[in-house]
Design a protein around this motif. Structure first.
Motif, PDB file in Angstrom:
ATOM      1  N   TRP A 136       6.053   2.465  -0.330  1.00 49.59           N
ATOM      2  CA  TRP A 136       5.206   1.274  -0.468  1.00 49.59           C
ATOM      3  C   TRP A 136       5.482   0.334   0.694  1.00 49.59           C
TER       4      TRP A 136
ATOM      5  N   VAL B  80       0.857  -1.188   0.000  1.00 49.23           N
ATOM      6  CA  VAL B  80       0.000   0.000   0.000  1.00 49.23           C
ATOM      7  C   VAL B  80       0.894   1.239   0.000  1.00 49.23           C
TER       8      VAL B  80
ATOM      9  N   LEU C 170      -8.806   0.570   3.504  1.00 50.87           N
ATOM     10  CA  LEU C 170      -7.887   1.257   2.591  1.00 50.87           C
ATOM     11  C   LEU C 170      -8.599   1.797   1.358  1.00 50.87           C
TER      12      LEU C 170
ATOM     13  N   MET D 249      -9.067   5.718   0.226  1.00 54.24           N
ATOM     14  CA  MET D 249      -8.642   6.168  -1.102  1.00 54.24           C
ATOM     15  C   MET D 249      -9.733   7.002  -1.771  1.00 54.24           C
TER      16      MET D 249
ATOM     17  N   SER E 155       0.559   4.930   1.121  1.00 54.82           N
ATOM     18  CA  SER E 155      -0.351   5.798   1.862  1.00 54.82           C
ATOM     19  C   SER E 155       0.420   6.795   2.696  1.00 54.82           C
TER      20      SER E 155
ATOM     21  N   SER F 238      -5.953   2.259  -7.805  1.00 58.36           N
ATOM     22  CA  SER F 238      -5.536   3.609  -7.456  1.00 58.36           C
ATOM     23  C   SER F 238      -6.565   4.635  -7.904  1.00 58.36           C
TER      24      SER F 238
ATOM     25  N   ILE G  79      -2.977   0.708  -4.006  1.00 54.72           N
ATOM     26  CA  ILE G  79      -2.709  -0.627  -3.498  1.00 54.72           C
ATOM     27  C   ILE G  79      -2.230  -1.447  -4.693  1.00 54.72           C
TER      28      ILE G  79
ATOM     29  N   THR H 201      -4.901   6.869   1.709  1.00 52.49           N
ATOM     30  CA  THR H 201      -4.334   5.873   0.812  1.00 52.49           C
ATOM     31  C   THR H 201      -4.301   6.413  -0.616  1.00 52.49           C
TER      32      THR H 201
END
Length: 153
Positions: A82, A57, A95, A99, A59, A125, A68, A65
């Motif tokens: 990462w 991930v 997560l 995002m 973030s 993403s 991923i 985030t």
């Protein structure tokens, strides 16, 4: 032949030829590609990601985030920020929600392909225009984090 032209040819051979050879051997890395894939996006939203990959991930504790990624075990992500994690459904839900809430772009799923077009992973993403570079078994994933969400990046 002009002496300055001879000097230019010698410098070109000494400098540019080794750089060209290093480039052709993949020393600087080769581009892979991200292929948009609705099934991958759906898998992340459902919390049912492919089990064969190792997950990471990207973030920021203050901003949320950014992405991923899941990649084949033979590869490693060679980009800063990462962190590996275990993709259990609760963590994935947390997560992916973080995002979506952090920026105005819709999160999208991608397949990650190596320079030979072989799929070696997945990406989820909400940032546009991801780029992937391969250098041996290490990959560099570059995402354009907009200025209004960046903190110390």
């Amino acid at each position: 032949m002009n002496p300055s032209f001879k000097l230019f040819i010698i410098v070109a051979l000494i400098v540019f030829v080794p750089l060209l050879i290093a480039h052709k051997m993949g020393y600087f890395g080769k581009n892979g590609e991200f292929r948009p894939n609705k099934t991958v996006g759906l898998q992340f939203r459902k919390g049912e990601v492919p089990k064969q990959y190792r997950y990471y991930v990207l973030s920021d504790s203050a901003k949320g985030t950014f992405a991923i990624a899941g990649i084949e075990p033979g590869y490693t992500i060679d980009s800063p920020g990462w962190d590996p994690f275990s993709p259990d459904p609760e963590t994935l839900e947390r997560l992916t929600l973080a995002m979506v809430m952090q920026n105005a772009y819709t999160a999208q799923g991608y397949q990650i392909a190596d320079p030979d077009k072989k799929t070696i992973g997945v990406l989820y993403s909400s940032l546009p225009g991801p780029v992937v570079r391969f250098k041996t078994r290490r990959i560099k994933i570059v995402l354009d984090i907009p200025r209004h969400i960046r903190q110390d990046r």
